[in-house]
Scaffold this motif. Sequence first.
Motif: not given
Length: 156
Positions: A14-18, A126-131, A145-147
């Motif tokens: 759910s985190h593909q969009n740049p 993104e069009g997706k709900k948060p994980s 994930w960010v780190i």
Amino acid sequence: MRTLDQWFDEYAVSHQNPVNKKIHYICVPAIFFSILGLLMCIPSAIISNTLSLNSPLIENWAAIVLVLLLLFYIRLSVVMALKIAVFAFLCLFANFYIGQFVNLLLVSVGVFAVAWIGQFYGHHIEGKKPSFINDLQFLLIGPAWVIQNLFATKKQ
């Protein structure tokens, strides 16, 4: 028990969009930072009287919560736990410093609110709900994930 890579793979769905990713690179650390600030605002007389270390960076609820949080990360990866620990210490120090000049509670609430608005806007793009809607543990996976993504070495 899932591995850290399995968590990352599921989180990445759910985190593909740049644009969403860039928003997360800013907002996830901001939320982490603000939560530590909020925890530092909770009166800590019990901790101070028990530990007697005379260190406002250690004798607060944020430090206690971080110890528990680091146990979660150590289970997944000692290296990631160390990275989170470094980031968390920087957040504690910055929050302590900010609290010397302005109302830390107000700053933390403001950062928290703006960062969550950013997060939900990113997921709208993104069009997706948060994980974390499916599993609250993703609230802990987000900072890792960010780190991981911000400091990943480029493959040739």
